[in-house]
Design a protein around this motif. Structure first.
Motif, PDB file in Angstrom:
ATOM      1  N   UNK A  45       0.836  -1.190   0.000  1.00  0.00           N
ATOM      2  CA  UNK A  45       0.000   0.000   0.000  1.00  0.00           C
ATOM      3  C   UNK A  45       0.869   1.237   0.000  1.00  0.00           C
ATOM      4  N   UNK A  46       0.256   2.357  -0.292  1.00  0.00           N
ATOM      5  CA  UNK A  46       0.960   3.633  -0.308  1.00  0.00           C
ATOM      6  C   UNK A  46       1.339   4.014   1.119  1.00  0.00           C
ATOM      7  N   UNK A  47       2.450   4.708   1.259  1.00  0.00           N
ATOM      8  CA  UNK A  47       2.992   5.020   2.578  1.00  0.00           C
ATOM      9  C   UNK A  47       1.989   5.744   3.463  1.00  0.00           C
ATOM     10  N   UNK A  48       1.219   6.647   2.882  1.00  0.00           N
ATOM     11  CA  UNK A  48       0.307   7.470   3.685  1.00  0.00           C
ATOM     12  C   UNK A  48      -1.068   6.836   3.876  1.00  0.00           C
ATOM     13  N   UNK A  49      -1.250   5.608   3.414  1.00  0.00           N
ATOM     14  CA  UNK A  49      -2.558   4.952   3.522  1.00  0.00           C
ATOM     15  C   UNK A  49      -2.929   4.712   4.979  1.00  0.00           C
ATOM     16  N   UNK A  50      -4.184   5.005   5.282  1.00  0.00           N
ATOM     17  CA  UNK A  50      -4.731   4.714   6.602  1.00  0.00           C
ATOM     18  C   UNK A  50      -6.015   3.909   6.455  1.00  0.00           C
ATOM     19  N   UNK A  51      -6.445   3.330   7.539  1.00  0.00           N
ATOM     20  CA  UNK A  51      -7.712   2.619   7.554  1.00  0.00           C
ATOM     21  C   UNK A  51      -8.836   3.601   7.254  1.00  0.00           C
ATOM     22  N   UNK A  52      -9.776   3.208   6.413  1.00  0.00           N
ATOM     23  CA  UNK A  52     -10.848   4.114   6.009  1.00  0.00           C
ATOM     24  C   UNK A  52     -12.051   4.056   6.934  1.00  0.00           C
ATOM     25  N   UNK A  53     -12.096   3.064   7.778  1.00  0.00           N
ATOM     26  CA  UNK A  53     -13.191   2.933   8.749  1.00  0.00           C
ATOM     27  C   UNK A  53     -12.621   3.092  10.149  1.00  0.00           C
ATOM     28  N   UNK A  54     -13.398   3.619  11.083  1.00  0.00           N
ATOM     29  CA  UNK A  54     -12.910   3.707  12.461  1.00  0.00           C
ATOM     30  C   UNK A  54     -12.525   2.326  12.975  1.00  0.00           C
ATOM     31  N   UNK A  55     -11.429   2.253  13.707  1.00  0.00           N
ATOM     32  CA  UNK A  55     -10.892   0.947  14.106  1.00  0.00           C
ATOM     33  C   UNK A  55     -11.868   0.085  14.908  1.00  0.00           C
ATOM     34  N   UNK A  56     -12.808   0.647  15.709  1.00  0.00           N
ATOM     35  CA  UNK A  56     -13.755  -0.249  16.393  1.00  0.00           C
ATOM     36  C   UNK A  56     -14.641  -1.038  15.436  1.00  0.00           C
ATOM     37  N   UNK A  72      -7.769   6.844  15.592  1.00  0.00           N
ATOM     38  CA  UNK A  72      -9.070   6.321  15.164  1.00  0.00           C
ATOM     39  C   UNK A  72      -8.928   5.602  13.829  1.00  0.00           C
ATOM     40  N   UNK A  73      -8.053   6.125  12.966  1.00  0.00           N
ATOM     41  CA  UNK A  73      -7.791   5.518  11.662  1.00  0.00           C
ATOM     42  C   UNK A  73      -6.317   5.095  11.619  1.00  0.00           C
ATOM     43  N   UNK A  74      -6.007   3.861  11.988  1.00  0.00           N
ATOM     44  CA  UNK A  74      -4.612   3.411  12.062  1.00  0.00           C
ATOM     45  C   UNK A  74      -3.896   3.475  10.715  1.00  0.00           C
ATOM     46  N   UNK A  75      -2.575   3.554  10.787  1.00  0.00           N
ATOM     47  CA  UNK A  75      -1.739   3.594   9.599  1.00  0.00           C
ATOM     48  C   UNK A  75      -1.533   2.191   9.039  1.00  0.00           C
ATOM     49  N   UNK A  76      -0.901   2.145   7.861  1.00  0.00           N
ATOM     50  CA  UNK A  76      -0.609   0.847   7.251  1.00  0.00           C
ATOM     51  C   UNK A  76       0.265   0.002   8.158  1.00  0.00           C
ATOM     52  N   UNK A  77       1.300   0.598   8.746  1.00  0.00           N
ATOM     53  CA  UNK A  77       2.206  -0.162   9.597  1.00  0.00           C
ATOM     54  C   UNK A  77       1.486  -0.688  10.828  1.00  0.00           C
ATOM     55  N   UNK A  78       0.602   0.128  11.412  1.00  0.00           N
ATOM     56  CA  UNK A  78      -0.168  -0.324  12.572  1.00  0.00           C
ATOM     57  C   UNK A  78      -1.104  -1.468  12.187  1.00  0.00           C
ATOM     58  N   UNK A  79      -1.655  -1.399  10.979  1.00  0.00           N
ATOM     59  CA  UNK A  79      -2.541  -2.458  10.512  1.00  0.00           C
ATOM     60  C   UNK A  79      -1.771  -3.769  10.336  1.00  0.00           C
TER      61      UNK A  79
END
Length: 293
Positions: A45-56, A72-79
């Motif tokens: 994924x792109x470096x700046x990609x984040x989760x598009x839905x709230x993590x809950x 609330x929207x984790x990063x790719x690395x966190x995912x």
């Protein structure tokens, strides 16, 4: 009694879930994935990609996000770290073979009409037959055939199949003096290589979807106003700049019981059909508006 052998193709989220479920039912699963890490589309994924839905709303029911992740929207690395933790916690890694390409799947055995539900191709397979799965280890270039009782495909709709438009002869990328690539190629690059690839260049992004906007935002961040990024698109979308305008999270407006009434369902009665038809303008509104952080 011998354990049933299950081959799972893909080590993304659905592949991890399938592996865990098979283990809970006493099966012996083996997961194959071409990449060098688990995570499916999150690996490239792109470096700046984040989760598009709230993590809950985007977590395993039996493995919540750790308290250390406060976004609330984790990063790719966190995912990726979350998925690795899930696989480690449920001891899935010993069943996963990475950098393994599935070349062919064939079935040996009699066909059967006993199954009432079948979502495959060709004839229905019998429980007495076996599946032959040919796999190549790309690290050693060795090929092996695995025998399985069941095969589960967890490839995902966005996996390694770029949707490239067809151009008339003499009017395609071959006459373009610059470099034309698909977003998948850009996402597959190392983050530093991707930044060097667009730095100081005039970039045009074709497409107004989430990936297109992610790339455009990244290019704008790298190059600044000196080399602005241009977006070319065919269909307008209403991009919402905040996931909670007016203080109301938009997720709650369509992840609820009421939203189920907007969709026609097989075997629906007259009342449900009437409601879905009457509320269809709301479906159109949701497809023309996009949430973009």
């Amino acid at each position: 009694m011998d354990k049933k052998q299950v081959v799972i193709v893909g080590a993304g989220i659905s592949g991890l879930l399938a592996c865990k479920y098979c283990l809970s039912k006493g099966f012996n699963p083996t997961v194959f994935d071409l990449e060098s890490d688990i995570g499916g589309v999150w690996v490239k994924t792109i470096k700046t990609t984040r989760l598009q839905a709230p993590k809950p709303l985007y977590q395993f029911s039996d493995f919540p996000w750790p308290e250390s992740v406060v976004d609330v929207f984790p990063t790719q690395q966190q995912m990726l770290e979350y998925l690795r933790s899930y696989a480690t916690h449920f001891d899935l890694m010993p069943h996963i073979k990475l950098q393994s390409r599935v070349n062919n799947i064939s079935y040996d055995g009699p066909s059967s009409q006993a199954w009432s539900l079948w979502n495959g191709i060709a004839e229905m397979s019998s429980s007495k037959g076996k599946w032959n799965v040919t796999v190549t280890d790309i690290r050693t270039a060795t090929t092996q055939v695995y025998i399985a009782d069941f095969v589960i495909l967890c490839l995902g709709r966005f996996k390694d199949v770029p949707n490239m438009p067809k151009f008339p002869v003499g009017k395609g990328p071959e006459i373009f003096r610059g470099k034309a690539i698909h977003s998948m190629e850009y996402a597959a690059m190392d983050h530093d290589k991707a930044e060097a690839f667009v730095k100081g260049k005039k970039v045009v992004v074709v497409g107004f979807g989430k990936t297109g906007l992610d790339i455009a935002r990244e290019c704008a961040s790298i190059n600044g106003p000196e080399h602005p990024c241009t977006i070319v698109y065919r269909r307008d979308h209403w991009k919402l700049p905040d996931w909670a305008p007016w203080g109301i999270p938009l997720t709650y407006l369509y992840f609820n019981r009421f939203s189920e009434l907007l969709v026609h369902k097989p075997g629906e009665g007259f009342v449900l059909n009437l409601l879905a038809t009457a509320l269809s303008p709301l479906v159109s509104l949701s497809t023309t508006s996009k949430l973009y952080m």
